[in-house]
Scaffold this motif. Structure first.
Motif, short mmCIF file in Angstrom:
data_model
loop_
_atom_site.label_atom_id
_atom_site.label_comp_id
_atom_site.label_asym_id
_atom_site.label_seq_id
_atom_site.Cartn_x
_atom_site.Cartn_y
_atom_site.Cartn_z
N GLN A 29 31.74 -2.89 41.66
CA GLN A 29 30.90 -4.07 41.55
C GLN A 29 30.80 -4.58 40.11
OE1 GLN A 29 27.10 -2.89 43.15
NE2 GLN A 29 27.98 -2.08 45.04
N LEU A 30 31.30 -3.80 39.15
CA LEU A 30 31.19 -4.18 37.74
C LEU A 30 32.32 -5.14 37.39
CD1 LEU A 30 30.37 -0.64 36.27
CD2 LEU A 30 28.82 -2.35 37.24
N THR A 31 32.09 -6.40 37.61
CA THR A 31 33.15 -7.42 37.49
C THR A 31 33.49 -7.77 36.05
OG1 THR A 31 31.45 -9.13 37.74
CG2 THR A 31 32.62 -8.43 39.73
N PHE A 32 32.68 -7.32 35.07
CA PHE A 32 33.00 -7.56 33.66
C PHE A 32 33.74 -6.39 33.03
CE2 PHE A 32 29.52 -10.61 34.25
CZ PHE A 32 30.03 -11.73 33.63
N LEU A 33 33.95 -5.34 33.79
CA LEU A 33 34.55 -4.12 33.25
C LEU A 33 36.02 -4.37 32.91
CD1 LEU A 33 33.64 -1.22 32.68
CD2 LEU A 33 34.54 -0.58 34.92
N ALA A 34 36.34 -4.33 31.61
CA ALA A 34 37.70 -4.58 31.15
C ALA A 34 38.42 -3.29 30.78
CB ALA A 34 37.68 -5.51 29.94
N VAL A 35 37.67 -2.26 30.39
CA VAL A 35 38.25 -0.97 30.01
C VAL A 35 37.55 0.13 30.79
CG1 VAL A 35 38.58 0.70 28.14
CG2 VAL A 35 38.91 -1.73 27.71
N PHE A 36 38.36 0.97 31.45
CA PHE A 36 37.81 2.08 32.24
C PHE A 36 38.72 3.27 32.05
CE2 PHE A 36 37.46 4.52 36.22
CZ PHE A 36 36.09 4.75 36.24
N ASN A 37 38.13 4.40 31.64
CA ASN A 37 38.95 5.59 31.37
C ASN A 37 38.20 6.84 31.83
OD1 ASN A 37 40.75 7.50 30.45
ND2 ASN A 37 40.90 6.67 28.38
N VAL A 38 38.75 7.52 32.83
CA VAL A 38 38.19 8.79 33.29
C VAL A 38 39.28 9.86 33.28
CG1 VAL A 38 36.35 7.80 34.68
CG2 VAL A 38 38.61 8.14 35.70
N SER A 39 40.29 9.68 32.43
CA SER A 39 41.42 10.61 32.40
C SER A 39 40.99 12.00 31.97
CB SER A 39 42.51 10.07 31.47
OG SER A 39 42.00 9.91 30.15
N TYR A 40 41.72 12.99 32.48
CA TYR A 40 41.54 14.39 32.13
C TYR A 40 40.13 14.89 32.44
CZ TYR A 40 46.07 13.66 30.09
OH TYR A 40 47.40 13.34 29.92
N ASN A 41 39.80 14.77 33.71
CA ASN A 41 38.61 15.38 34.28
C ASN A 41 39.05 16.12 35.54
OD1 ASN A 41 35.86 14.53 32.89
ND2 ASN A 41 37.20 12.74 32.76
N ASN A 42 38.13 16.32 36.46
CA ASN A 42 38.44 17.01 37.71
C ASN A 42 38.02 16.18 38.93
OD1 ASN A 42 39.40 19.50 36.42
ND2 ASN A 42 37.26 19.82 35.87
N PHE A 43 38.24 14.86 38.86
CA PHE A 43 37.85 13.98 39.95
C PHE A 43 38.78 14.16 41.15
CE2 PHE A 43 36.07 11.54 36.31
CZ PHE A 43 34.75 11.56 36.72
N ILE A 44 38.23 13.89 42.33
CA ILE A 44 39.01 13.99 43.56
C ILE A 44 38.80 12.72 44.38
CG2 ILE A 44 38.82 16.51 43.65
CD1 ILE A 44 36.65 16.17 45.79
N GLY A 45 39.55 12.61 45.46
CA GLY A 45 39.38 11.49 46.39
C GLY A 45 40.12 10.24 45.97
N SER A 46 39.77 9.15 46.60
CA SER A 46 40.47 7.89 46.38
C SER A 46 39.82 7.08 45.26
CB SER A 46 40.49 7.06 47.67
OG SER A 46 39.16 6.81 48.10
N ILE A 47 40.66 6.38 44.51
CA ILE A 47 40.18 5.49 43.46
C ILE A 47 39.59 4.23 44.11
CG2 ILE A 47 40.90 4.08 41.49
CD1 ILE A 47 43.15 6.11 41.04
N PRO A 48 38.41 3.78 43.66
CA PRO A 48 37.84 2.56 44.24
C PRO A 48 38.81 1.39 44.15
CG PRO A 48 36.22 3.66 42.87
CD PRO A 48 37.52 4.38 42.66
#
Length: 299
Positions: free
Chosen positions: A177-196
């Motif tokens: 829902q964050l329509t102004f989000l230009a930079v997003f970085n969650v690299s090198y963690n332990n996330f699972i499942g599908s990317i939104p």
């Protein structure tokens, strides 16, 4: 004492040797006007106190139409005459991965940068109340737990960096829902499942998600299978398929060889036994008769 600075708007302590934990403020409204805080590249430890973020009231206000610059009103005295003046703030921040110098700072600009420390524990739910945030950087720490779904309320957020932590769970769908989000970085963690999917998430590159072996989505080579939120099962590569084919062919060859060998052995044995039948009879028959005669004599 920090609670004696009610007019504080900008706090930049980046790249020092500060250490220790951040404690919860002694007062509910300790920093009523603080809009920018940068304590990156230090040695801070401990958890992120929820009460600290709850006290940042100026960050809870969305003022996108307020285009004035941050400044301090000053005056100086010359021979008994007082002349008013003003001082405009300036600073240098890491914005969207780039070192950026701001000669002027817009009044409604809101930033939190706690990157490159040793913070641990969960991200507080109270982060979701800071609706005026434009930049949030918690990268390169030891944070654990999930991304709060309440962060879907940060509708003015332009840059979000949680890379190089130990975060787990799924990436909340609310972040789409964050329509102004230009930079997003969650690299090198332990996330699972599908990317939104949808809105800005369809524009992010694979580098925003690399290093999370349990993630799947269009941005990665691992496509999602099954219901949303289930663990991905990576599609077999060409090497895997070739190896499986070789193994299958090898087993088939062994079984075919064994079967053919058995049939040929039986067939040859039958021929030999048929042609040598007389020899078998004579040989073993004579031996049998000799044994009977010997028994008779002994009796």
């Amino acid at each position: 004492m920090m609670h004696s600075l009610p007019e504080l708007k900008i706090l930049i302590l980046r790249s020092n040797r500060f250490h220790g934990a951040i404690r919860s403020p002694e007062f509910n409204f300790a920093f009523p006007k603080l809009r920018i805080i940068d304590i990156s590249f230090n040695g801070f430890i401990g958890s992120l106190p929820s009460e600290f973020f709850q006290s940042l009231n100026a960050m809870k206000i969305v003022e996108s139409d307020h285009l004035e610059y941050m400044q301090a009103q000053m005056s100086y005295d010359v021979k008994g005459f007082v002349y008013p003046d003003k001082y405009e703030y300036s600073m240098t921040l890491t914005n969207k991965g780039l070192r950026t110098q701001y000669t002027k700072i817009i009044e409604f600009f809101v930033v939190i940068d706690f990157s490159c420390n040793r913070f641990e524990g969960a991200i507080p739910e109270s982060i979701g109340t800071l609706k005026g945030l434009h930049m949030l950087n918690f990268s390169n720490n030891k944070l654990t737990g999930h991304i709060p779904s309440s962060m879907g309320n940060l509708t003015t957020l332009e840059s979000l960096d949680f890379s190089l932590n130990k975060l787990t769970g799924e990436i909340p769908q609310q972040l789409a829902q964050l329509t102004f989000l230009a930079v997003f970085n969650v690299s090198y963690n332990n996330f699972i499942g599908s990317i939104p999917r949808g809105n800005q998430f369809d524009t992010f590159l694979s580098t925003s998600f690399e290093g999370n072996l349990g993630l799947c989505g269009n941005q990665l080579s691992r496509k999602c299978e099954g219901p949303i939120g289930s663990l991905p099962f990576p599609s077999p590569t060409k090497d895997d398929q070739n190896l499986a084919s070789l193994i299958e062919f090898g087993w088939k060859s062994v079984l075919m060889g064994y079967g053919c060998g058995l049939v040929i052995g039986v067939f040859i044995g039958h021929i030999v036994f048929t042609k040598k039948h007389d020899w078998f009879v004579k040989t073993f028959g004579m031996k049998g008769q000799r044994k009977k005669r010997s028994r008779g004599r002994n009796d």
